[in-house]
Write a protein that holds these residues in place. Structure first.
Motif, PDB file in Angstrom:
ATOM      1  N   LYS A   3      64.184  22.249 -46.617  1.00  0.00           N
ATOM      2  CA  LYS A   3      65.033  21.161 -46.134  1.00  0.00           C
ATOM      3  C   LYS A   3      66.056  20.795 -47.184  1.00  0.00           C
ATOM      4  CE  LYS A   3      61.936  17.537 -47.776  1.00  0.00           C
ATOM      5  NZ  LYS A   3      61.121  16.387 -47.415  1.00  0.00           N
ATOM      6  N   GLU A   5      67.925  17.653 -48.897  1.00  0.00           N
ATOM      7  CA  GLU A   5      67.809  16.211 -49.102  1.00  0.00           C
ATOM      8  C   GLU A   5      69.146  15.703 -49.620  1.00  0.00           C
ATOM      9  OE1 GLU A   5      63.087  15.725 -50.192  1.00  0.00           O
ATOM     10  OE2 GLU A   5      64.549  15.646 -51.825  1.00  0.00           O
ATOM     11  N   SER A  21      59.754  25.199 -48.644  1.00  0.00           N
ATOM     12  CA  SER A  21      58.685  24.594 -47.839  1.00  0.00           C
ATOM     13  C   SER A  21      57.557  24.034 -48.702  1.00  0.00           C
ATOM     14  CB  SER A  21      58.141  25.603 -46.831  1.00  0.00           C
ATOM     15  OG  SER A  21      57.728  26.767 -47.493  1.00  0.00           O
ATOM     16  N   ALA A 103      67.696  24.957 -42.449  1.00  0.00           N
ATOM     17  CA  ALA A 103      67.014  23.795 -43.054  1.00  0.00           C
ATOM     18  C   ALA A 103      67.585  22.494 -42.499  1.00  0.00           C
ATOM     19  CB  ALA A 103      67.157  23.830 -44.565  1.00  0.00           C
ATOM     20  N   PRO A 104      66.725  21.587 -42.053  1.00  0.00           N
ATOM     21  CA  PRO A 104      67.214  20.282 -41.599  1.00  0.00           C
ATOM     22  C   PRO A 104      67.704  19.453 -42.787  1.00  0.00           C
ATOM     23  CG  PRO A 104      64.826  20.301 -41.627  1.00  0.00           C
ATOM     24  CD  PRO A 104      65.264  21.699 -41.969  1.00  0.00           C
ATOM     25  N   GLU A 106      67.796  15.730 -44.523  1.00  0.00           N
ATOM     26  CA  GLU A 106      67.146  14.423 -44.568  1.00  0.00           C
ATOM     27  C   GLU A 106      67.851  13.568 -45.603  1.00  0.00           C
ATOM     28  OE1 GLU A 106      62.980  14.635 -45.403  1.00  0.00           O
ATOM     29  OE2 GLU A 106      62.554  15.913 -43.688  1.00  0.00           O
TER      30      GLU A 106
END
Length: 108
Positions: A3, A5, A21, A103-104, A106
């Motif tokens: 992800k 950030e 991950s 990848a998301p 956040e």
């Protein structure tokens, strides 16, 4: 799955980091004055991470290995952590190639 950030640093600049991950940081950005610039940086990582020639492999003055991911214009868009050897660095590059495209993001 890894992800991105997005966060603000002590100078209120926006930065991103790509984490694998397992939570390990594999790529970090420079500071951006605006959040939109930071988000554009993430999109640039997604695109450029699929081209091996955009990874600039380096050795620091203390002998540790690291890499920069560069955009088409040659500007550095992300820098890796320091690795003891070249094999760790190559694993880091492969992790960026694998994680970055999907990848998301956040906000933390």
């Amino acid at each position: 799955m890894g992800k991105f950030e997005v966060y603000q640093d002590a100078k209120s600049e926006y930065r991103f980091r790509l984490k694998a991950s397992n939570g390990q940081k594999i790529l970090a950005s420079e500071g951006y004055s605006a959040k939109a610039g930071c988000m554009n940086g993430i999109e640039s990582v997604r695109t450029n991470s699929q081209d091996d020639s955009k990874f600039d492999r380096k050795v620091s003055s203390n002998g540790k290995h690291y890499f920069n991911l560069k955009a088409s214009n040659g500007q550095v868009i992300g820098t890796s952590e320091m690795y003891e050897g070249s094999s760790g660095m190559e694993n880091g590059i492969e992790s960026v190639k694998t994680n970055a495209p999907s990848a998301p993001v956040e906000e933390v």
